[in-house]
Design an enzyme around this catalytic site. Structure first.
Site, PDB file in Angstrom:
ATOM      1  N   GLY A 131      -2.881  13.792   0.933  1.00  0.00           N
ATOM      2  CA  GLY A 131      -3.431  15.094   1.290  1.00  0.00           C
ATOM      3  C   GLY A 131      -3.520  15.947   0.040  1.00  0.00           C
ATOM      4  O   GLY A 131      -4.502  15.911  -0.698  1.00  0.00           O
ATOM      5  N   HIS A 338      -3.891  44.227  20.792  1.00  0.00           N
ATOM      6  CA  HIS A 338      -4.450  44.019  22.128  1.00  0.00           C
ATOM      7  C   HIS A 338      -3.361  43.825  23.183  1.00  0.00           C
ATOM      8  O   HIS A 338      -3.670  43.778  24.383  1.00  0.00           O
ATOM      9  CB  HIS A 338      -5.369  42.784  22.138  1.00  0.00           C
ATOM     10  CG  HIS A 338      -6.738  43.018  21.596  1.00  0.00           C
ATOM     11  ND1 HIS A 338      -7.000  43.180  20.256  1.00  0.00           N
ATOM     12  CD2 HIS A 338      -7.945  43.105  22.220  1.00  0.00           C
ATOM     13  CE1 HIS A 338      -8.300  43.345  20.073  1.00  0.00           C
ATOM     14  NE2 HIS A 338      -8.901  43.306  21.248  1.00  0.00           N
ATOM     15  N   GLU A 363      -9.084  22.651   2.233  1.00  0.00           N
ATOM     16  CA  GLU A 363      -9.722  22.936   0.924  1.00  0.00           C
ATOM     17  C   GLU A 363      -8.652  23.144  -0.162  1.00  0.00           C
ATOM     18  O   GLU A 363      -8.849  23.894  -1.118  1.00  0.00           O
ATOM     19  CB  GLU A 363     -10.645  24.172   0.991  1.00  0.00           C
ATOM     20  CG  GLU A 363     -11.662  24.148   2.114  1.00  0.00           C
ATOM     21  CD  GLU A 363     -12.891  23.316   1.809  1.00  0.00           C
ATOM     22  OE1 GLU A 363     -12.870  22.593   0.807  1.00  0.00           O
ATOM     23  OE2 GLU A 363     -13.859  23.388   2.571  1.00  0.00           O
TER      24      GLU A 363
END
Length: 381
Positions: A131, A338, A363
């Site tokens: 990775g 909220h 990325e």
């Protein structure tokens, strides 16, 4: 505030992107997420506006715009759906890699269809065992006559299985980054297959699968650049990709600030609207300030990359680190404002939170961004 400092032309295509996001993406964002739909036709409509190859050269069908222009467009599109825009950004990165490093034959073969989004592209670097340590990749490409024969697998590939063109980093030489080359593999090539569709927290409007190569023969003419240049090509793609994904985070945060503001003006508690609470006013002010700071950093990095400045790699890493962290925090705070409603899928803010959480991972993880920035500073010393 998102238009401050822009030219008239930039304001024009920013407005086109905002309008497209509001009319073609936002009304379907929840449905795409819930039903895990890859909105091919909507993306092709975006391509008709020039958003399929934003920084690809015009002679092969691209729009020929700058990295700053690209950031402006992706931020605006992400206000309508961050997940779909993030895929469009990856597709653009692949098209740019082929345009920049491919032979004229490859450019003419692939770029026009990618720019019109008649065909879709995927970027294949990550593997199950590599990775962050991308240079240790194991997917092998053995030269046999005028073909490379690929064996190995790629993990977490956006669009995998549904897309047509795979830009693949593979090992043609020895260990380390200098043994890596980059080849373009077309869907339907014998030996190319795909894993199961992954179940994800967010980014549900784009499929994610493993991409598997079993004696997959690819013409040598499908190589981008020269042998051993693949890792360099991959990293050059990612420098722009980091700006693009940070821009998608900006759009999600931009939309979330507006959603929070609107909710504060409507929701009443203790006999008055929440907008009268100075504590929430201050929170909203901080969110907007952090959004503008993130935007300025991303746009500055985009300009540095366009100008190929020596500090471009570090600035792209800083922008990706700062903007994706700050924008996730902004979206999360908007959800908190909220209250319980923010946790319901009827309210868009929760989807922005889910969709951009992964921007701190892909990325190049934000930990790797810190490594790149530190290495740059220590090299300067």
């Amino acid at each position: 505030m998102s238009s401050i400092g822009l030219t008239d032309e930039q304001k024009e295509f920013q407005k086109v992107a905002f309008d497209f996001a509001a009319n073609e993406m936002a009304p379907h964002m929840a449905e795409w997420d819930q039903n895990e739909m890859f909105p091919v036709e909507t993306m092709r409509k975006a391509a008709q506006l020039g958003f399929g190859g934003i920084y690809v050269q015009p002679e092969v069908g691209g729009s020929g715009l700058s990295r700053l222009d690209t950031s402006i467009i992706f931020e605006a599109l992400s206000t309508g759906c961050a997940s779909t825009t993030a895929y469009i950004s990856i597709h653009n990165m692949c098209a740019w890699m082929i345009d920049t490093f491919g032979s004229n034959e490859l450019r003419e073969k692939f770029c026009p269809d990618l720019c019109s989004m008649e065909k879709f592209a995927s970027y294949c670097l990550t593997e199950p065992g590599s990775g962050s340590d991308a240079a240790s990749l194991l997917t092998n490409a053995k030269l046999q006559g005028d073909h490379y024969v690929l064996n190995g697998s790629k993990a977490f590939i956006s669009g995998g299985g549904d897309t047509d063109v795979y830009v693949v980093m593979c090992r043609t030489g020895g260990k380390g980054p200098k043994g890596i080359s980059c080849v373009v593999v077309e869907k339907g090539t014998p030996g190319l297959s795909f894993g199961k569709k992954e179940k994800k927290v967010g980014w549900n409007s784009q499929p994610t699968r493993a991409v598997i190569f079993e004696d997959c023969a690819v013409p040598v003419t499908n190589r981008l650049g020269v042998e051993g240049q693949g890792f360099n090509i991959a990293m050059k793609g990612l420098n722009g990709g980091r700006i693009n994904i940070a821009s998608c985070s900006l759009g999600a945060a931009h939309a979330s600030v507006q959603l929070a503001r609107d909710h504060l003006c409507i929701r009443k508690q203790f006999g008055e609207t929440l907008s009268n609470s100075q504590f929430l006013q201050f929170k909203l002010a901080e969110m907007a300030t952090r959004l503008v700071a993130s935007r300025l950093m991303v746009r500055q990095a985009a300009v540095a990359l366009q100008e190929d400045r020596p500090d471009a790699v570090a600035l792209c890493s800083m922008a990706k680190l700062f903007a994706t962290d700050e924008c996730f925090s902004i979206c999360n705070q908007a959800l908190q404002m909220h209250g319980g409603y923010g946790y319901l899928k009827d309210y868009a803010v929760q989807q922005f939170v889910r969709d951009i959480r992964v921007h701190q991972i892909l990325e190049g993880t934000n930990e790797v961004m810190r490594m790149i920035i530190a290495r740059n500073l220590l090299t300067e010393s």
